[in-house]
Design a protein around this motif. Structure first.
Motif, PDB file in Angstrom:
ATOM      1  N   MET A 160     -22.723 -15.474  45.070  1.00  0.00           N
ATOM      2  CA  MET A 160     -23.156 -16.643  45.879  1.00  0.00           C
ATOM      3  C   MET A 160     -23.393 -17.948  45.028  1.00  0.00           C
ATOM      4  N   LEU A 161     -23.936 -17.290  43.549  1.00  0.00           N
ATOM      5  CA  LEU A 161     -24.233 -18.274  42.611  1.00  0.00           C
ATOM      6  C   LEU A 161     -22.934 -18.877  42.349  1.00  0.00           C
ATOM      7  N   GLY A 162     -21.897 -18.321  41.931  1.00  0.00           N
ATOM      8  CA  GLY A 162     -20.638 -18.619  41.645  1.00  0.00           C
ATOM      9  C   GLY A 162     -20.106 -19.801  42.629  1.00  0.00           C
ATOM     10  N   LEU A 163     -19.960 -19.157  43.984  1.00  0.00           N
ATOM     11  CA  LEU A 163     -19.486 -19.660  44.992  1.00  0.00           C
ATOM     12  C   LEU A 163     -20.062 -21.222  45.334  1.00  0.00           C
ATOM     13  N   LEU A 164     -21.592 -21.130  45.150  1.00  0.00           N
ATOM     14  CA  LEU A 164     -21.880 -22.457  45.396  1.00  0.00           C
ATOM     15  C   LEU A 164     -22.351 -23.371  44.150  1.00  0.00           C
ATOM     16  N   GLN A 165     -21.317 -22.730  42.953  1.00  0.00           N
ATOM     17  CA  GLN A 165     -21.350 -23.626  41.995  1.00  0.00           C
ATOM     18  C   GLN A 165     -22.740 -23.797  41.163  1.00  0.00           C
ATOM     19  N   VAL A 166     -23.552 -22.839  41.201  1.00  0.00           N
ATOM     20  CA  VAL A 166     -24.917 -23.017  40.463  1.00  0.00           C
ATOM     21  C   VAL A 166     -24.892 -22.303  39.376  1.00  0.00           C
ATOM     22  N   ARG A 167     -25.347 -23.182  38.320  1.00  0.00           N
ATOM     23  CA  ARG A 167     -25.287 -22.910  36.959  1.00  0.00           C
ATOM     24  C   ARG A 167     -26.599 -22.252  36.332  1.00  0.00           C
ATOM     25  N   THR A 168     -26.657 -21.006  35.850  1.00  0.00           N
ATOM     26  CA  THR A 168     -27.894 -20.521  35.394  1.00  0.00           C
ATOM     27  C   THR A 168     -27.590 -19.260  34.298  1.00  0.00           C
ATOM     28  N   GLU A 169     -28.575 -19.195  33.355  1.00  0.00           N
ATOM     29  CA  GLU A 169     -28.161 -18.082  32.600  1.00  0.00           C
ATOM     30  C   GLU A 169     -28.201 -16.674  33.184  1.00  0.00           C
ATOM     31  N   VAL A 170     -28.732 -16.360  34.197  1.00  0.00           N
ATOM     32  CA  VAL A 170     -28.940 -15.115  34.886  1.00  0.00           C
ATOM     33  C   VAL A 170     -27.495 -14.840  35.491  1.00  0.00           C
ATOM     34  N   TYR A 171     -26.607 -15.633  35.751  1.00  0.00           N
ATOM     35  CA  TYR A 171     -25.492 -15.446  36.423  1.00  0.00           C
ATOM     36  C   TYR A 171     -24.539 -14.741  35.627  1.00  0.00           C
ATOM     37  N   GLN A 172     -23.836 -13.635  36.107  1.00  0.00           N
ATOM     38  CA  GLN A 172     -22.800 -12.976  35.334  1.00  0.00           C
ATOM     39  C   GLN A 172     -21.530 -12.833  36.140  1.00  0.00           C
ATOM     40  N   GLN A 173     -20.521 -13.581  35.353  1.00  0.00           N
ATOM     41  CA  GLN A 173     -19.114 -13.788  36.026  1.00  0.00           C
ATOM     42  C   GLN A 173     -18.365 -12.584  36.151  1.00  0.00           C
ATOM     43  N   SER A 174     -18.896 -11.476  35.528  1.00  0.00           N
ATOM     44  CA  SER A 174     -18.138 -10.195  35.720  1.00  0.00           C
ATOM     45  C   SER A 174     -18.231  -9.730  37.112  1.00  0.00           C
ATOM     46  N   LEU A 175     -19.479 -10.002  37.806  1.00  0.00           N
ATOM     47  CA  LEU A 175     -19.818  -9.509  38.972  1.00  0.00           C
ATOM     48  C   LEU A 175     -19.817 -10.666  40.305  1.00  0.00           C
ATOM     49  N   ASP A 176     -19.093 -11.735  40.030  1.00  0.00           N
ATOM     50  CA  ASP A 176     -18.594 -12.604  40.968  1.00  0.00           C
ATOM     51  C   ASP A 176     -17.372 -12.379  41.377  1.00  0.00           C
ATOM     52  N   MET A 177     -17.558 -11.913  42.702  1.00  0.00           N
ATOM     53  CA  MET A 177     -16.199 -11.324  43.307  1.00  0.00           C
ATOM     54  C   MET A 177     -15.238 -12.557  43.305  1.00  0.00           C
ATOM     55  N   PHE A 178     -15.620 -13.818  43.468  1.00  0.00           N
ATOM     56  CA  PHE A 178     -14.705 -14.967  43.682  1.00  0.00           C
ATOM     57  C   PHE A 178     -14.318 -15.623  42.299  1.00  0.00           C
ATOM     58  N   ALA A 179     -14.796 -15.043  41.169  1.00  0.00           N
ATOM     59  CA  ALA A 179     -14.646 -15.614  40.086  1.00  0.00           C
ATOM     60  C   ALA A 179     -12.987 -15.968  39.606  1.00  0.00           C
ATOM     61  N   GLY A 180     -12.445 -14.764  39.819  1.00  0.00           N
ATOM     62  CA  GLY A 180     -11.011 -14.960  39.488  1.00  0.00           C
ATOM     63  C   GLY A 180      -9.943 -15.705  40.543  1.00  0.00           C
ATOM     64  N   CYS A 181     -10.579 -16.255  41.676  1.00  0.00           N
ATOM     65  CA  CYS A 181     -10.048 -16.844  42.389  1.00  0.00           C
ATOM     66  C   CYS A 181     -10.483 -18.437  42.490  1.00  0.00           C
ATOM     67  N   ARG A 182     -11.223 -18.953  41.533  1.00  0.00           N
ATOM     68  CA  ARG A 182     -11.588 -20.311  41.696  1.00  0.00           C
ATOM     69  C   ARG A 182     -11.017 -20.992  40.399  1.00  0.00           C
ATOM     70  N   PRO A 183      -9.955 -21.821  40.361  1.00  0.00           N
ATOM     71  CA  PRO A 183      -9.325 -22.507  39.430  1.00  0.00           C
ATOM     72  C   PRO A 183     -10.161 -23.220  38.481  1.00  0.00           C
ATOM     73  N   TRP A 184     -11.397 -23.835  39.124  1.00  0.00           N
ATOM     74  CA  TRP A 184     -12.115 -24.829  38.233  1.00  0.00           C
ATOM     75  C   TRP A 184     -12.836 -23.973  37.388  1.00  0.00           C
ATOM     76  N   LEU A 185     -13.396 -22.508  37.828  1.00  0.00           N
ATOM     77  CA  LEU A 185     -14.186 -21.800  36.886  1.00  0.00           C
ATOM     78  C   LEU A 185     -13.229 -21.333  35.718  1.00  0.00           C
ATOM     79  N   THR A 186     -12.048 -20.838  35.908  1.00  0.00           N
ATOM     80  CA  THR A 186     -11.086 -20.397  35.115  1.00  0.00           C
ATOM     81  C   THR A 186     -10.735 -21.414  33.951  1.00  0.00           C
ATOM     82  N   ALA A 187     -10.626 -22.715  34.613  1.00  0.00           N
ATOM     83  CA  ALA A 187     -10.348 -23.768  33.660  1.00  0.00           C
ATOM     84  C   ALA A 187     -11.424 -24.022  32.831  1.00  0.00           C
ATOM     85  N   ARG A 188     -12.697 -24.028  33.302  1.00  0.00           N
ATOM     86  CA  ARG A 188     -13.844 -24.267  32.332  1.00  0.00           C
ATOM     87  C   ARG A 188     -14.094 -23.335  31.490  1.00  0.00           C
ATOM     88  N   ASN A 189     -13.856 -22.031  31.499  1.00  0.00           N
ATOM     89  CA  ASN A 189     -14.055 -21.085  30.643  1.00  0.00           C
ATOM     90  C   ASN A 189     -13.017 -20.834  29.839  1.00  0.00           C
TER      91      ASN A 189
END
Length: 545
Positions: free
Chosen positions: A516-545
């Motif tokens: 939910m944090l990743g989907l809603l594009q909320v940045r915080t240090e408690v966010y873990q990309q490895s547990l974000d089920m949408f992370a691999g399917c969002r080009p903007w996140l892949t490009a940023r990292n």
């Protein structure tokens, strides 16, 4: 007037121990019969177990056998034990801190569904009658020094007996306890005492510690600057829906006739819950803690997902048609719809889940803030499954129309349960259609997942709440669905073609917080990309990292 002969405390504790062991533990003895070795070996081991428990009970009651103490303690044990015996015999439930939490945090509607004539007879026969006999009995207490001496003698004899039985049968008993952890959750009333102390310790520990903020650095990603519309993300928290009965996820029956026709619907087949009861799963999925690390005491005194979203400037609303949000929405706009007065949706004493969609069109028409709306369903809550849906959704018959599930055929239970999913299908499809209707003005999305699953008689278990380690997959394997409008996919950069390839990826409620944090594009240090089920399917996140 009933006359009962005066008894010494030693006889009272022994008779009470025998009653507790025999009268309130039918479920335990039936289970023990299935796990003991056959023949004389099993018979001897079962006898050793029974005598061991008898002396253990007698030892504890002897230590409590004081005037003004013994009778009240025993009456509490008799009454609570009678109630526990009913639910264990009727539904196969086990008693631990989680089950005690369910009892403590339930609401009147759920309690009402569990009441029956059979329950009243249990309470009368196993609780009230022995309590009255005990209350009328005259206990002959000796002078304190002789009473103390008697207790020392009895306690010593009990300890010696326990030691002897344990030594003679060490191998068999140690193997039994080591391989069957469920036994201590079945032994009444020790399970009641253990569960209540664990729950009390949890609540006292939580109350004694300060409330903690979490994700204080939360803010929206720069990607939000490109959004042209306001957004409504609807998170539907289902109740007691198990994945294996969801038609859209591969069930043989078509329990989801409308969802199966919804364009763009994503379904995930391998998703598991954090707990097997609402009081664990709901706070856990919003807490940011993984199941293996989940601490209910910490969850109750720390901010969670909704607080972080709110801090990032996203409006949060919660609509409830069940037993509350278990503390997760305490700091937000909360609407309890369980006692709404709608003449159609609430005509039978409880509201059907379509009440959650009331005024949704008006909300979308007037939406002036990016919003997350949580809808908490009554869903498939048992045992009265037939009450969870309007008559027009009774597609599968005959159905079980009783809360005494063990008196219905399993097929009738499954029929009534599957009808609840047909109605959930109607609610979710109607929600999606409403969101789609407004997508030209608002970015809309829906995510649905159940809090836990449900047992329908498999392994002689019903309902849910079995300790996670012992629970069958039916209580843990849950449905997860997602739908995104065209504009939502564009503004939030969600690649649904990519997500559709994740249909069989192993997921759990551990993923919700970070997804939910990743989907809603909320940045915080408690966010873990490895547990974000949408992370691999969002080009903007892949490009940023």
């Amino acid at each position: 007037m009933l006359k009962i002969k005066s008894l010494r405390t030693e006889w009272v504790t022994l008779l009470a121990s025998l009653y507790l062991l025999i009268g309130l533990n039918l479920f335990l003895w039936e289970h023990l019969e299935t796990i003991l070795p056959p023949g004389m070996v099993g018979l001897w081991l079962g006898l050793a177990f029974a005598v061991l428990m008898l002396f253990a009970f007698n030892l504890i009651l002897t230590l409590l056998a004081f005037k003004y103490v013994l009778k009240p303690v025993l009456i509490v044990l008799f009454m609570s034990g009678a109630g526990v015996a009913y639910f264990m015999n009727q539904y196969g439930v086990l008693i631990d801190a989680g089950m005690f939490r369910n009892v403590a945090e339930t609401n009147i509607e759920e309690v009402r569904d569990l009441l029956s004539l059979k329950f009243a007879l249990y309470m009368l026969g196993l609780g009230v009658v022995p309590s009255l006999l005990l209350w009328k009995a005259r206990i002959a207490y000796r002078p304190w020094h002789r009473e103390l001496l008697g207790k020392l003698i009895v306690s010593g004899a009990c300890v010696a007996a326990l030691g002897s039985i344990g030594l003679v049968n060490y191998q068999g008993l140690s193997s039994l306890f080591r391989n069957h952890h469920e036994l201590h959750l079945m032994l009444t009333p020790s399970n009641i005492v253990g569960a209540s102390f664990s729950y009390a310790s949890e609540k006292l520990g939580s109350a004694a510690k300060p409330f903690q903020k979490y994700g204080e650095d939360a803010h929206r990603d720069a990607a939000w600057q490109k959004h042209e519309r306001k957004s409504l993300t609807v998170l539907v928290v289902g109740e007691s829906a198990r994945a294996e009965n969801f038609g859209v996820l591969g069930y043989g029956r078509d329990t989801t006739p409308r969802l199966s026709k919804e364009a763009g619907l994503l379904g995930f087949t391998d998703v598991h819950s954090c707990g097997t009861e609402t009081a664990v799963s709901v706070p856990c999925m919003f807490s940011g803690m993984a199941r293996k690390d989940y601490d209910p005491s910490l969850a109750s005194r720390r901010e969670g997902l909704l607080d972080i979203l709110g801090r990032a400037g996203i409006e949060v609303q919660w609509r409830d048609n069940q037993s509350g949000c278990k503390g997760t929405c305490d700091r937000f706009n909360y609407v309890n719809l369980t006692s709404a007065k709608d003449p159609v949706l609430c005509a039978d004493g409880e509201c059907h889940d379509q009440i959650l969609l009331q005024n949704l069109d008006a909300l979308l028409d007037s939406l002036d803030k990016d919003t997350v709306l949580v809808l908490h369903q009554m869903g498939s809550h048992g045992p009265d499954y037939y009450k969870r849906y309007p008559a027009g959704f009774e597609h599968f018959t005959p159905v079980c129309r009783s809360n005494a599930l063990n008196q219905c055929s399993q097929q009738d239970i499954v029929n009534s349960y599957d009808n609840t999913l047909v109605y959930t299908d109607e609610v979710l499809a109607s929600l999606i259609d409403t969101l789609r209707k407004h997508q030209d003005k608002v970015d809309t999305a829906m995510i649905y997942l159940s809090d836990h699953g449900e047992s329908l008689g498999e392994y002689n278990l019903f309902l849910h709440g079995t300790p996670y380690m012992l629970a069958p997959d039916q209580q843990k394997h849950i449905p997860l669905l997602a739908w995104f409008s065209d504009s939502y996919r564009q503004d939030f950069a969600v690649d649904t073609d990519c997500l559709s390839k994740m249909r069989d990826t192993p997921l759990s409620q551990d993923n919700l917080f970070h997804s939910m944090l990743g989907l809603l594009q909320v940045r915080t240090e408690v966010y873990q990309q490895s547990l974000d089920m949408f992370a691999g399917c969002r080009p903007w996140l892949t490009a940023r990292n």
